[in-house]
Design an enzyme around this catalytic site. Structure first.
Site, mmCIF file in Angstrom:
data_model
loop_
_atom_site.group_PDB
_atom_site.id
_atom_site.type_symbol
_atom_site.label_atom_id
_atom_site.label_comp_id
_atom_site.label_asym_id
_atom_site.label_seq_id
_atom_site.Cartn_x
_atom_site.Cartn_y
_atom_site.Cartn_z
ATOM 1 N N ASP A 56 -14.438 -41.623 -25.720
ATOM 2 C CA ASP A 56 -14.549 -42.983 -26.251
ATOM 3 C C ASP A 56 -16.043 -43.234 -26.463
ATOM 4 O OD1 ASP A 56 -14.749 -45.676 -26.774
ATOM 5 O OD2 ASP A 56 -13.798 -46.352 -24.919
ATOM 6 N N LYS A 90 -19.748 -51.997 -32.956
ATOM 7 C CA LYS A 90 -20.952 -52.065 -32.116
ATOM 8 C C LYS A 90 -22.126 -51.391 -32.798
ATOM 9 C CE LYS A 90 -18.349 -52.957 -28.058
ATOM 10 N NZ LYS A 90 -17.091 -52.463 -27.526
ATOM 11 N N TRP A 111 -14.113 -49.944 -19.449
ATOM 12 C CA TRP A 111 -13.380 -49.372 -20.587
ATOM 13 C C TRP A 111 -12.652 -48.107 -20.182
ATOM 14 C CZ3 TRP A 111 -12.425 -52.945 -23.759
ATOM 15 C CH2 TRP A 111 -13.382 -53.916 -24.085
#
Ligand SMILES: *Cc1c(COP(=O)(O)O)cnc(C)c1O
Length: 368
Positions: free
Chosen positions: A179, A203, A108
Site C-alpha cells: 500500500d 495524496k 492503514w
C-alpha cells in the site's frame, strides 16, 4: 493574508487530498474548458472516445516508464480508493486454503488486516509496531514469516504516524503487496520482489477518485471464488480498465502530475528534493528538546513529518493557529497520533518547507 514568504501563496501541509503543482492545476483547468482542442470539456467526453482512450493509454505508459516498471506488469486504473484494495487484494490473491502475511505499522495496515479478516481469508500478522505506538518499522529479522504465504503486505509510508520503509524489505519468498498510497511516485522503487503495488492518487499523485494498481501478470487471475465482477483484477485487466466508466478527470490529473515529475527530472530528482525538504524540518525538530518527532530517526517519513511539543501539549493548537495566520495550513496531527503533522508531498516547495522551518524556530523562540 500574510504568508511566510510574502508571496501571498498558502502553503498547504494537508495530508490528503493534498496540494498539487500549480502547473497541474492550470493544465487541468484547460482540460475542463476544452480538452485536446476538441471544443468539449473532458468532463463531458465519453470514456469510449478516441481522445479519452489516448489519454488513458498515455497515462498508463507514462506510469510504467516513470516508475521503470519491468516487463511483466500491468497498470490498472480503478476506483474505490486504497480502502477497496484492502478487500480486493485478499479476495483475488488468495484461494481456498491460502494464507497471507501482513506487517502492521499503523492505522492503514490495521485496516488492511481487518478487511482480510472481514472477507474471511487466512492471514497472519508477521510483525507489528503497535507496542511503541507505531513509531518504528520492524526490521526484516523481526518478521515472523509463513513460508507458505501467498504474499506479504506492507504499508510503505504510514501517513498518520509519519514512518516510512527506507526500502522494501527483502525477506522470504512471497511477493510483496504494498500500500503506497502516501508515497506513490515519490522515489524510485525496486520492483524485483513486488507482486502488487496500489494507492489512492489523492495524496501524491493527483486527486481522489482514482486508485492505481500495478500488478504482476501472474497474479491477475482471480484465485478466490464468488468474487463480484467489479472486484476482480482480471475483469479490469481484460478490459484495459474500461470495463465500466473510469474516473476520467482524475486520470488526466494523474497524467499531468506525472508529466510534471518528468519535467523535474524524474523520480530520482523528486526523491532528492523530498530528502532535502524533510531534512529542513527534522533539523529543527532535532535542534533541542522543544519539539519531539514521533518516528524513530531510522524510520522517518519523507512525506509526513509527525511531531509534538512534549513540554506543553497545549501549545500545539496555538502552533496550528499561529501557523495558519502566516499561511502555513493543514498542520494538525491525525487524532490517532495527536500532535502536529506536516505533509510534504512532491508538490510542496522547498520555500514552503523553509517557511515552516523558520516558523518553527520563531515559535520555539517565543514559547520555548
Ligand atoms: C489515505 C490512505 C489510505 C486510504 O485511502 P482511500 O483512497 O481514502 O481509501 C490507505 N492507505 C494509506 C497508507 C493512506 O495514506
Amino acid at each position: 493574508m500574510l504568508t511566510a514568504d510574502n508571496t501571498g501563496v498558502l502553503h498547504n501541509f494537508s495530508p490528503g487530498p493534498a496540494l498539487l503543482p500549480a502547473a497541474v492545476l492550470e493544465q487541468a483547468a484547460v482540460g475542463i474548458a476544452d480538452f485536446c482542442g476538441a471544443g468539449l470539456s473532458l468532463l463531458e467526453l465519453s470514456h469510449r472516445s478516441e481522445a479519452y482512450r489516448r489519454l488513458q493509454g498515455e497515462a498508463m505508459e507514462r506510469w510504467l516508464r516513470l516508475y521503470a516498471v519491468p516487463e511483466g506488469y500491468d497498470v490498472l486504473f480503478l476506483q474505490g480508493g486504497a480502502s477497496t484494495q484492502f478487500a480486493m487484494v485478499p479476495l483475488n490473491l488468495l484461494g481456498a486454503g491460502d494464507s497471507a502475511d501482513y506487517v502492521s505499522t499503523g492505522r492503514w495496515s490495521e485496516k488492511a488486516i481487518d478487511e482480510a479478516a472481514a472477507v474471511g481469508v487466512r492471514h497472519r500478522v508477521a510483525a507489528s509496531s503497535a507496542d511503541r505506538n507505531h513509531s518504528y518499522i520492524p526490521r526484516a529479522d523481526q518478521l515472523d514469516l509463513d513460508a507458505a504465504a501467498r504474499y506479504l503486505h506492507i504499508t510503505s509510508n504510514n501517513t498518520i504516524f509519519g514512518t516510512q520503509y527506507p526500502e522494501s524489505p527483502a525477506v522470504g519468498t512471497a511477493p510483496l503487496v504494498i500500500d503506497a498510497s502516501s508515497d506513490l511516485l515519490s522515489r524510485p522503487i525496486a520492483w524485483e520482489r513486488i507482486g502488487l503495488l496500489y494507492g489512492g492518487a489523492q495524496k501524491n499523485a493527483g486527486i481522489s477518485g482514482l486508485t492505481v494498481v500495478c500488478i504482476r501478470r501472474d497474479l491477475i487471475s482471480c484465485r478466490g471464488s464468488g468474487v463480484p465482477t467489479m472486484m476482480r483484477y482480471d475483469t479490469h485487466a481484460a478490459a484495459d480498465s474500461l470495463y465500466n466508466t473510469p474516473p476520467t478527470f482524475a486520470v488526466l490529473v494523474l497524467d499531468l502530475t506525472m508529466r510534471w515529475i518528468e519535467e523535474q527530472g524524474g523520480l530520482a530528482m523528486v526523491d532528492a528534493a523530498n530528502r532535502h525538504k524533510a531534512s529542513l524540518l527534522y533539523e529543527v525538530i532535532d535542534g533541542d528538546g522543544f519539539y519531539e518527532g514521533h518516528a524513530e530517526p531510522a524510520a522517518r517519513s519523507l512525506m509526513n513529518v509527525v511531531f509534538r511539543i512534549p513540554a506543553d501539549r497545549a501549545l500545539e493548537p496555538e502552533f496550528v493557529s499561529r501557523a495558519g495566520e502566516e499561511g502555513l495550513i493543514g498542520l494538525e496531527g491525525h487524532r490517532a497520533a495527536g500532535g502536529l503533522r506536516a505533509s510534504i508531498y512532491n508538490a510542496m516547495s522547498v520555500e514552503g518547507c523553509r517557511g515552516l522551518a523558520e516558523f518553527m524556530v520563531a515559535f520555539r523562540g517565543r514559547f520555548g
